[in-house]
Design a protein around this motif. Structure first.
Motif, mmCIF file in Angstrom:
data_model
loop_
_atom_site.group_PDB
_atom_site.id
_atom_site.type_symbol
_atom_site.label_atom_id
_atom_site.label_comp_id
_atom_site.label_asym_id
_atom_site.label_seq_id
_atom_site.Cartn_x
_atom_site.Cartn_y
_atom_site.Cartn_z
ATOM 1 N N MET A 22 0.767 -15.924 -23.105
ATOM 2 C CA MET A 22 1.949 -15.500 -23.870
ATOM 3 C C MET A 22 2.989 -14.976 -22.895
ATOM 4 S SD MET A 22 1.938 -12.584 -26.891
ATOM 5 C CE MET A 22 3.447 -11.996 -27.663
ATOM 6 N N VAL A 23 4.251 -15.137 -23.267
ATOM 7 C CA VAL A 23 5.348 -14.575 -22.480
ATOM 8 C C VAL A 23 6.009 -13.473 -23.303
ATOM 9 C CG1 VAL A 23 7.538 -15.043 -21.313
ATOM 10 C CG2 VAL A 23 5.748 -16.813 -21.373
ATOM 11 N N ILE A 24 6.183 -12.299 -22.698
ATOM 12 C CA ILE A 24 6.879 -11.190 -23.355
ATOM 13 C C ILE A 24 8.201 -10.976 -22.622
ATOM 14 C CG2 ILE A 24 6.818 -8.701 -23.800
ATOM 15 C CD1 ILE A 24 3.843 -8.973 -24.387
ATOM 16 N N ASN A 25 9.303 -11.168 -23.376
ATOM 17 C CA ASN A 25 10.647 -11.137 -22.796
ATOM 18 C C ASN A 25 11.342 -9.798 -23.025
ATOM 19 O OD1 ASN A 25 10.827 -13.813 -21.733
ATOM 20 N ND2 ASN A 25 11.077 -14.617 -23.813
ATOM 21 N N PRO A 26 12.438 -9.536 -22.283
ATOM 22 C CA PRO A 26 13.221 -8.324 -22.525
ATOM 23 C C PRO A 26 13.637 -8.252 -23.993
ATOM 24 C CG PRO A 26 13.954 -9.394 -20.501
ATOM 25 C CD PRO A 26 12.975 -10.342 -21.159
ATOM 26 N N GLY A 27 13.579 -7.055 -24.554
ATOM 27 C CA GLY A 27 13.903 -6.873 -25.964
ATOM 28 C C GLY A 27 12.655 -6.730 -26.825
ATOM 29 N N TYR A 41 7.888 -4.790 -23.835
ATOM 30 C CA TYR A 41 8.380 -5.319 -22.558
ATOM 31 C C TYR A 41 8.163 -4.353 -21.397
ATOM 32 C CZ TYR A 41 11.194 -7.360 -18.929
ATOM 33 O OH TYR A 41 11.591 -7.882 -17.728
ATOM 34 N N ASP A 42 8.451 -3.076 -21.634
ATOM 35 C CA ASP A 42 8.310 -2.126 -20.514
ATOM 36 C C ASP A 42 6.876 -2.098 -19.985
ATOM 37 O OD1 ASP A 42 10.960 -1.524 -20.649
ATOM 38 O OD2 ASP A 42 10.696 0.359 -21.744
ATOM 39 N N ALA A 43 5.934 -2.183 -20.881
ATOM 40 C CA ALA A 43 4.530 -2.115 -20.456
ATOM 41 C C ALA A 43 3.991 -3.465 -20.010
ATOM 42 C CB ALA A 43 3.672 -1.576 -21.604
ATOM 43 N N PHE A 44 4.382 -4.519 -20.731
ATOM 44 C CA PHE A 44 3.706 -5.810 -20.539
ATOM 45 C C PHE A 44 4.658 -6.993 -20.379
ATOM 46 C CE2 PHE A 44 0.489 -3.430 -23.252
ATOM 47 C CZ PHE A 44 -0.318 -3.099 -22.177
ATOM 48 N N GLY A 45 5.915 -6.720 -19.982
ATOM 49 C CA GLY A 45 6.858 -7.818 -19.808
ATOM 50 C C GLY A 45 6.394 -8.792 -18.742
ATOM 51 N N GLY A 46 6.579 -10.087 -19.019
ATOM 52 C CA GLY A 46 6.163 -11.126 -18.076
ATOM 53 C C GLY A 46 5.330 -12.173 -18.788
ATOM 54 N N ILE A 47 4.598 -12.935 -18.008
ATOM 55 C CA ILE A 47 3.679 -13.921 -18.601
ATOM 56 C C ILE A 47 2.256 -13.430 -18.371
ATOM 57 C CG2 ILE A 47 3.784 -15.380 -16.496
ATOM 58 C CD1 ILE A 47 3.288 -17.815 -18.401
ATOM 59 N N HIS A 48 1.479 -13.411 -19.443
ATOM 60 C CA HIS A 48 0.095 -12.967 -19.268
ATOM 61 C C HIS A 48 -0.885 -14.039 -19.737
ATOM 62 C CE1 HIS A 48 0.691 -11.282 -23.490
ATOM 63 N NE2 HIS A 48 -0.451 -11.901 -23.636
ATOM 64 N N GLU A 71 4.750 -11.565 -13.190
ATOM 65 C CA GLU A 71 6.185 -11.645 -13.445
ATOM 66 C C GLU A 71 6.510 -13.023 -14.008
ATOM 67 O OE1 GLU A 71 8.052 -10.914 -9.741
ATOM 68 O OE2 GLU A 71 7.624 -8.756 -9.734
ATOM 69 N N ALA A 72 7.442 -13.066 -14.949
ATOM 70 C CA ALA A 72 7.936 -14.334 -15.484
ATOM 71 C C ALA A 72 9.323 -14.561 -14.894
ATOM 72 C CB ALA A 72 7.995 -14.290 -17.007
#
Lengths: 159, 159
Positions: B40-45, B49-56, B85-86
């Motif tokens: 999954m990708v977590i984007n800004p907004g 995001y602060d904890a897990f932003g990026g691609i996991h 990081e994404a």
């Protein structure tokens, strides 16, 4: 049915055996448990979006892992390009339905015409519906030629 | 060195044994070869995001695969949340540096206070720098409680 000759009846009730193309790339059984090499999302606007838009994951069998690590790809090495829909919502991208299971199957002799790699694409979740067939040279290898220095493989193993 | 008492010499030349916290979640050795569960990708907004932003990517060891398939999670089941990081560029998202290796480690007795799961985060590519430590209840389990009906696990196995 009782009026049909025995041979016709046998043909009607027996699953026909169709001679498989010996060059056909086999479906990569159990690839979901192979090593996950890396992933990427291709968004609208990307040059490859029509062909490969979505989120894709690359998987390698044990022989392909030797190739990623050493640069020498033994026969039997198989790389899977698992392409899923990328669903964007609520500032996240999640995985959707499978679009295609792309395969590179190493056999230096059998696939000598395409750099030693057989290419195939299995549509969606089908294990038999082929998207490439006899068109591997034009549909796949033409682009992979750009990666000749890495044995026609685009992906690199992510730590 | 020859003037040092034998005991001191022994201490100086022996790797010191530091009593490890028995509740510490171990680093998940070789998890990159485990089964890839989903991504999954977590984007800004996004709220996380602060904890897990990026691609996991989520990875499961063999015991955790039993859990995903049956809903019963044996002791020793380990799930890894591998956050990278994404990098968005040219209408594509690629994987960047590792941000954290999150771990859920099943031991019903040892981690009874947090639903039978030990939680930890190893920063970046470090195998020793811990981001959670003794704060698992507040830092992790508080959110996972929402998934009590699925044994506190958010992810589902993707076909």
């Amino acid at each position: 049915m009782r009026h049909l000759p025995a041979l016709v009846l046998a043909l009607l009730t027996t699953t026909p055996v169709i001679a498989a193309d010996p060059a056909a790339v086999p479906y990569p059984q159990a690839y979901r448990s192979w090593h996950h090499v890396k992933s990427m999302v291709i968004n609208p606007g990307h040059g490859l979006y029509d062909a490969f838009g979505g989120i894709h994951h690359l998987y390698a069998n044990a022989a392909a892992m030797k190739g990623y690590k050493s640069g020498a790809w033994p026969d039997g090495a198989v790389i899977v390009f698992d392409l899923l829909e990328a669903r964007s919502a609520d500032n996240a991208i999640t995985e959707g339905a499978r679009k295609v299971v792309g395969v590179m199957h190493r056999d230096a002799k059998k696939y000598a015409a395409t750099g030693g790699w057989g290419y195939e694409g299995f549509k969606g979740d089908s294990r038999s519906e082929r998207a490439v067939g006899a068109n591997a040279a034009a549909a796949c290898h033409t682009c992979h030629v750009a990666q000749k220095d890495s044995a026609f493989v685009f992906s690199k193993l992510r730590p």
